[in-house]
Design a protein around this motif. Structure first.
Motif, PDB file in Angstrom:
ATOM      1  N   ASN A 155       0.539  -1.021   0.161  1.00  0.00           N
ATOM      2  CA  ASN A 155       0.108  -0.171   0.059  1.00  0.00           C
ATOM      3  C   ASN A 155       1.254   1.055   0.276  1.00  0.00           C
ATOM      4  O   ASN A 155       1.996   1.001   0.627  1.00  0.00           O
ATOM      5  CB  ASN A 155      -0.843  -0.069   1.393  1.00  0.00           C
ATOM      6  CG  ASN A 155      -1.889   1.076   0.913  1.00  0.00           C
ATOM      7  OD1 ASN A 155      -2.249   1.370  -0.106  1.00  0.00           O
ATOM      8  ND2 ASN A 155      -1.940   1.531   2.420  1.00  0.00           N
ATOM      9  N   GLU A 163       8.281   0.078  -5.700  1.00  0.00           N
ATOM     10  CA  GLU A 163       7.708  -1.220  -6.182  1.00  0.00           C
ATOM     11  C   GLU A 163       8.091  -2.198  -6.229  1.00  0.00           C
ATOM     12  O   GLU A 163       8.300  -3.619  -5.585  1.00  0.00           O
ATOM     13  CB  GLU A 163       6.401  -1.346  -7.072  1.00  0.00           C
ATOM     14  CG  GLU A 163       5.505  -2.671  -7.311  1.00  0.00           C
ATOM     15  CD  GLU A 163       4.406  -2.347  -7.669  1.00  0.00           C
ATOM     16  OE1 GLU A 163       3.891  -3.524  -8.746  1.00  0.00           O
ATOM     17  OE2 GLU A 163       4.022  -1.385  -8.923  1.00  0.00           O
ATOM     18  N   GLY A 180      -0.728  -8.358  -4.486  1.00  0.00           N
ATOM     19  CA  GLY A 180      -0.674  -6.684  -5.376  1.00  0.00           C
ATOM     20  C   GLY A 180      -0.329  -5.680  -5.057  1.00  0.00           C
ATOM     21  O   GLY A 180       0.675  -5.625  -4.326  1.00  0.00           O
ATOM     22  N   VAL A 181      -0.421  -4.414  -5.196  1.00  0.00           N
ATOM     23  CA  VAL A 181       0.063  -2.874  -5.074  1.00  0.00           C
ATOM     24  C   VAL A 181      -1.371  -1.910  -5.070  1.00  0.00           C
ATOM     25  O   VAL A 181      -2.251  -2.567  -6.068  1.00  0.00           O
ATOM     26  CB  VAL A 181       0.832  -2.732  -5.950  1.00  0.00           C
ATOM     27  CG1 VAL A 181       1.410  -1.189  -5.387  1.00  0.00           C
ATOM     28  CG2 VAL A 181       2.108  -3.576  -5.921  1.00  0.00           C
ATOM     29  N   LEU A 182      -1.427  -1.829  -4.520  1.00  0.00           N
ATOM     30  CA  LEU A 182      -2.913  -0.303  -3.928  1.00  0.00           C
ATOM     31  C   LEU A 182      -1.514   1.151  -4.295  1.00  0.00           C
ATOM     32  O   LEU A 182      -1.213   1.535  -3.445  1.00  0.00           O
ATOM     33  CB  LEU A 182      -3.337  -0.238  -2.691  1.00  0.00           C
ATOM     34  CG  LEU A 182      -3.759  -1.868  -2.725  1.00  0.00           C
ATOM     35  CD1 LEU A 182      -4.379  -1.598  -1.281  1.00  0.00           C
ATOM     36  CD2 LEU A 182      -4.971  -1.918  -3.604  1.00  0.00           C
ATOM     37  N   PRO A 183      -1.426   1.853  -5.400  1.00  0.00           N
ATOM     38  CA  PRO A 183      -1.041   2.712  -5.105  1.00  0.00           C
ATOM     39  C   PRO A 183      -1.469   3.822  -4.591  1.00  0.00           C
ATOM     40  O   PRO A 183      -2.627   4.301  -4.029  1.00  0.00           O
ATOM     41  CB  PRO A 183      -1.502   3.140  -6.906  1.00  0.00           C
ATOM     42  CG  PRO A 183      -2.777   2.508  -6.945  1.00  0.00           C
ATOM     43  CD  PRO A 183      -2.731   1.810  -6.689  1.00  0.00           C
ATOM     44  N   LYS A 216     -10.024  -0.463  -7.446  1.00  0.00           N
ATOM     45  CA  LYS A 216      -8.847  -0.015  -7.637  1.00  0.00           C
ATOM     46  C   LYS A 216      -8.292  -1.583  -7.028  1.00  0.00           C
ATOM     47  O   LYS A 216      -6.831  -2.136  -7.699  1.00  0.00           O
ATOM     48  CB  LYS A 216      -8.318   0.436  -6.526  1.00  0.00           C
ATOM     49  CG  LYS A 216      -8.587   2.478  -6.480  1.00  0.00           C
ATOM     50  CD  LYS A 216      -7.447   2.828  -7.686  1.00  0.00           C
ATOM     51  CE  LYS A 216      -8.003   4.433  -8.175  1.00  0.00           C
ATOM     52  NZ  LYS A 216      -7.162   4.525  -9.331  1.00  0.00           N
ATOM     53  N   GLU A 219      -8.026  -3.455 -10.824  1.00  0.00           N
ATOM     54  CA  GLU A 219      -7.243  -3.139 -12.022  1.00  0.00           C
ATOM     55  C   GLU A 219      -5.471  -3.651 -10.947  1.00  0.00           C
ATOM     56  O   GLU A 219      -4.959  -3.764 -11.691  1.00  0.00           O
ATOM     57  CB  GLU A 219      -7.165  -1.573 -11.268  1.00  0.00           C
ATOM     58  CG  GLU A 219      -8.203  -0.949 -12.203  1.00  0.00           C
ATOM     59  CD  GLU A 219      -8.049   0.222 -11.962  1.00  0.00           C
ATOM     60  OE1 GLU A 219      -6.715   0.858 -11.495  1.00  0.00           O
ATOM     61  OE2 GLU A 219      -9.368   0.663 -12.219  1.00  0.00           O
ATOM     62  N   ASN A 220      -5.814  -3.739  -9.706  1.00  0.00           N
ATOM     63  CA  ASN A 220      -3.928  -3.668  -9.010  1.00  0.00           C
ATOM     64  C   ASN A 220      -4.037  -4.774  -7.779  1.00  0.00           C
ATOM     65  O   ASN A 220      -2.878  -5.921  -7.871  1.00  0.00           O
ATOM     66  CB  ASN A 220      -3.623  -2.626  -8.053  1.00  0.00           C
ATOM     67  CG  ASN A 220      -3.742  -1.286  -9.107  1.00  0.00           C
ATOM     68  OD1 ASN A 220      -2.901  -0.658  -9.897  1.00  0.00           O
ATOM     69  ND2 ASN A 220      -5.370  -0.589  -8.858  1.00  0.00           N
TER      70      ASN A 220
END
Length: 486
Positions: A155, A163, A180-183, A216, A219-220
């Motif tokens: 996060n 990342e 996963g990655v939360l921008p 979100k 998408e990620n």
């Protein structure tokens, strides 16, 4: 009875409070729901606001699980009675994964995950940190070798290089994958209050919030992998689903549930219904009168933020005060306690409340009581026998002022917590019991029994005798214990 069915499940945790696990949990629940998956949410710990948001996102009730209130057997029983083989149970932890009430991490999210044999997904706040996060993840695995770790969510990622370094570090030094990655959501704001989220009832844009978070996550995040992890959770080899004895409706209990009073455990409602109560839900801001009821239950919330509207509803306040003076059994927690007082003083303004209790309440900028509570009943009251031990929690910014110990009785002596005043809680006045302490029925089944029995006495027109009510509780508790060990 044993259970060999696999219940897909996940526990979402983090390295600390405020790392983003609630936003990810909401996004995950919303994303799974938008894809047609049935989601059953749970919240670890004493929490109403996050649980409310999770229920809103899932369109299903959210249930609370906490090793402080409940034994391991009760936690498993409660989970088995709510979970389903055709749904995904998402359990949001609280604070950091290993944070409990002592150095051993008792009552932590990790302990709950071990009790339920649930895979853990760690949400990591990546603000101003890179490779150090791999050491944190590795350390969690070493300290809790019996935990099932499912993977990691990053996060607050700023750019691709950020990342890449964190992902490679975690996947090099541990056996976990970044799922996963939360921008960083620069244009996304979530109003906060008292170190937590604003309740969804007050937000007004809950659908927009959960939709944005779902997008979100979709998408990620590798949702297919997360679903797969949930489905690989071990089967339960033992455990009995929770079962309350079902009784015919005998009493009507009013419950204020609105923008001012939202802090209730779903399990408390279910227990009251099972034990013979018809719940009449009321709105303290809009309803002009009190209906025909046999008892009143007022939970916590933020009456100070709705104080002007509560004050304006004079006819309802008058009805409640008259009913209280006549002896209607009333159980009030925190915000409900404040509402029953004479005034709430907030931001240098005083607002008239019900006036059933000879007490004013002043809302401060800093917490006046925060955390778990241990108490013992030391004075007669309408709901608990003398000597009853309570496990609960408190989180209040208000404190009582302009009151006298000659006017009220304090029924609970605290060995842990702050309470109403100097280690005591539980204001008894007429047939009111108001306390800052919140209780969960699965940790204190006598709470529901006491409220039901007091309502029955009132309906039957008996003059209150606290000792008789408490003796009657024993009969019902024996019935409950026949089905499940508390």
């Amino acid at each position: 009875m044993s259970c060999e069915i696999v219940f897909p499940r996940l526990l979402i945790s983090a390295q600390k409070g405020g790392a983003g696990k609630t936003l990810f949990s909401l996004g995950l629940v919303s994303a799974l729901s938008s894809l047609g998956k049935k989601v059953i949410p749970f919240k670890k710990g004493p929490d109403y606001i996050d649980a409310g948001w999770l229920a809103f996102a899932a369109r299903n009730p959210c249930y609370n699980l906490d090793p402080f209130f409940m034994s391991s057997d009760i936690i498993i029983s409660s989970f088995l009675s709510r979970a389903s083989s055709d749904a995904i149970a998402v359990i949001e932890g609280n604070r950091g994964l290993l944070d409990g009430v002592d150095v051993e991490g008792s009552c932590s999210s990790a302990q709950l995950a071990k009790i339920l044999k649930t895979p853990v997904i760690l949400v990591l706040d990546c603000t101003k940190v890179t490779r150090t996060l791999a050491a944190f993840v590795k350390g969690c695995q070493i300290l809790e070798p019996d935990l099932i770790f499912g993977g990691v969510i990053l996060n607050q990622i700023v750019r691709a290089r950020h990342e890449k370094i964190i992902t490679r570090s975690i996947e090099t030094y541990t056996d976990l994958k970044v799922l996963g990655v939360l921008p960083r959501l620069r244009k996304f704001s979530f109003p906060m209050r008292h170190l937590g989220l604003l309740p969804w009832q007050e937000h007004g844009e809950g659908d927009a919030i959960t939709k944005t978070l779902a997008e979100k996550v979709i998408e990620n995040v590798d949702l297919e992998k997360i679903i797969e992890i949930s489905q690989k959770a071990p089967a339960f080899s033992s455990g009995v689903p929770l079962f309350w004895p079902s009784r015919e409706k005998e009493v009507k209990i009013g419950v204020f549930k609105d923008k001012a009073f939202q802090f209730y455990y779903q399990e408390n409602f279910e227990a009251l219904k099972a034990l013979g109560a018809e719940l009449i839900f009321l709105d303290a801001l809009k309803d002009s009168s009190l209906p025909d009821i046999d008892a009143l239950y007022i939970g916590g919330g933020f009456p100070e933020t709705q104080a002007e509207a509560l004050e304006a509803n004079f006819s309802l306040r008058k009805d409640i005060r008259q009913a209280a003076m006549a002896g209607l059994p009333i159980y009030a927690e925190c915000g409900g306690l404040m509402y029953l007082g004479r005034r709430i003083i907030w931001k240098d303004k005083a607002f008239d409340m019900v006036g059933a209790l000879p007490i004013d309440f002043e809302v401060n900028e800093k917490p006046q009581g925060h955390g778990y509570v241990k108490a013992k009943v030391v004075a007669e009251n309408p709901f608990y026998s003398l000597g009853t031990k309570l496990l609960g929690h408190e989180f209040h910014y208000s404190k009582p002022i302009n009151w006298s110990k000659d006017d009220v009785v304090l029924a609970m002596k605290l060995s842990k917590g702050h309470g109403f005043s100097r280690g005591y809680d539980g204001v008894v006045y007429k047939n009111i019991l108001g306390a800052y302490t919140h209780v969960h029925v699965l940790g204190l089944p006598v709470w529901a029994v006491g409220l039901i029995e007091a309502a029955k006495k009132w309906k039957q027109g008996f003059t209150f005798d606290f000792r008789n009510i408490c003796q009657d509780q024993t009969l019902v508790l024996n019935e409950i214990n026949h089905f499940i060990k508390f």
